[in-house]
Scaffold this motif. Sequence first.
Motif, PDB file in Angstrom:
ATOM      1  N   VAL A  68      10.923  -5.866  -9.026  1.00 29.72           N
ATOM      2  CA  VAL A  68      11.754  -7.074  -9.111  1.00 29.72           C
ATOM      3  C   VAL A  68      11.506  -8.011  -7.930  1.00 29.72           C
ATOM      4  N   THR A  69      10.322  -7.873  -7.318  1.00 25.81           N
ATOM      5  CA  THR A  69       9.987  -8.683  -6.140  1.00 25.81           C
ATOM      6  C   THR A  69      10.147 -10.179  -6.422  1.00 25.81           C
TER       7      THR A  69
ATOM      8  N   THR B 142       1.745  -0.202  -4.242  1.00 27.97           N
ATOM      9  CA  THR B 142       2.127  -1.609  -4.057  1.00 27.97           C
ATOM     10  C   THR B 142       0.968  -2.380  -3.422  1.00 27.97           C
ATOM     11  N   THR B 143       0.938  -3.662  -3.730  1.00 27.57           N
ATOM     12  CA  THR B 143      -0.083  -4.523  -3.118  1.00 27.57           C
ATOM     13  C   THR B 143       0.554  -5.529  -2.168  1.00 27.57           C
ATOM     14  N   ARG B 144       1.892  -5.555  -2.157  1.00 28.30           N
ATOM     15  CA  ARG B 144       2.620  -6.543  -1.343  1.00 28.30           C
ATOM     16  C   ARG B 144       3.949  -5.927  -0.941  1.00 28.30           C
TER      17      ARG B 144
ATOM     18  N   GLU C 282       0.812  -1.224   0.000  1.00 28.39           N
ATOM     19  CA  GLU C 282       0.000   0.000   0.000  1.00 28.39           C
ATOM     20  C   GLU C 282       0.844   1.272   0.000  1.00 28.39           C
ATOM     21  N   GLU C 283       2.071   1.178  -0.517  1.00 27.33           N
ATOM     22  CA  GLU C 283       2.895   2.398  -0.617  1.00 27.33           C
ATOM     23  C   GLU C 283       2.782   2.967  -2.021  1.00 27.33           C
TER      24      GLU C 283
END
Length: 386
Positions: free
Chosen positions: A332-333, A283-285, A272-273
């Motif tokens: 690149v997670t 972001t979701t993760r 959530e950033e």
Amino acid sequence: MIPPSTVARPSTTLDLSPITATITLSALAHNLSELRRLVHPTCDILAVVKADAYGHGAPTITQALIDLGIQRFGVATVQEGSALRAHGVTQPILVMGGLIPSHIPELIHQRLTPVLSHEDMIYALAESLPRHAPPYPVHTKVDTGMRRLGFNPESVVSWLDSKPFESKLAIEGVMTHLADADDSNQEFTEQQLACFQTVLTHVKRAGHSIALIHAANSAGIMYHPSSHFTMVRPGLMLYGYTTRKPRNSDIALQPVMNVSTHVVHVRSAKPEEFIGYSRGFKTTRTSKIAVLPVGYAHGYSRSLSNRGMVLIQGQRVPIIGKICMDMMLVDVTDLAHVGIGEEVVLVGKQEHEEISVEEIADSLGTLPYEVLCNIGTRAHHVYRPH
Ligand SMILES: Cc1ncc(COP(=O)(O)O)c(C=O)c1O
């Protein structure tokens, strides 16, 4: 006083450039040999190297093509032609774009061949030539449907019969340009070619013998054998791309350019950033984000924000957030470890994955030409034989 740095300087500018276009000259040679299979052995080939050889670097590409036997080149402007002369190119160079009288002194000085499309330029060129100079070789263009440059089909013969062609100018070539040769509906191209053919018949009947008759760009070469005449003018296909899908299955082109950059920073982000300008991505993760030193100032379109992909470790990774002027961010997670300096492919192959110029062009709603010119002309070029 600032003490001298103990850090070693990079050995080449390559190490300093954010974006590198690696040009594989064997792919250029391969594409040329594929092209040669399509045209009659006596058909001349004029290689189109305008716009810095579509971003591939005109001086080196031209020299490579000379080494492969090409003896004629096409550019858009007198400026581009002069630049090739300054690099030692002595072969005939055809200036295919529009001309104005103030271009003429340099055109003559550099022995560039103009394409004449307007009567004013016929007279301006003839008047600029020294009194007893040998006839200056020119090509003339016929507008058969492009509605851009060129004489009306009905007027060509009368211009070739005009006074400047009696002694000052020598007609070396007659050309037209195909507007729609990559369309699977061939009707318009056939009309253009029929019109051109009629003009050629009248020119011949009027007693003019023309050495170079040309109409075909890459699509003409691939899809319209009747457009080949005595010379063809390939651009895009030499560089390994086409505009029509599916491609002509009779030939296999190889992309000549691979564009890469490197990771300059890796950071993590919580779920959530917001990321980047305008909070363009959320972001979701828990995420790992790599920063790349390339943006729209390098010709990488901002329209690929949140849409484009790049290759790292042979994997496709998405661009997240808005592409900035000179940076962009990729997620690149899902990669194991990404380090500073790691290679990132923006266009081309990495291991078994590929991001083609056509894919980027489709995504932007444009053509490979524009992608190549935008990115290629701003990149640092590295040439390798294979
Ligand atoms: C007059 C002319 N001929 C030939 C070409 C080469 O076209 P292509 O790159 O589609 O082969 C161009 C490029 O736009 C052109 O303007």
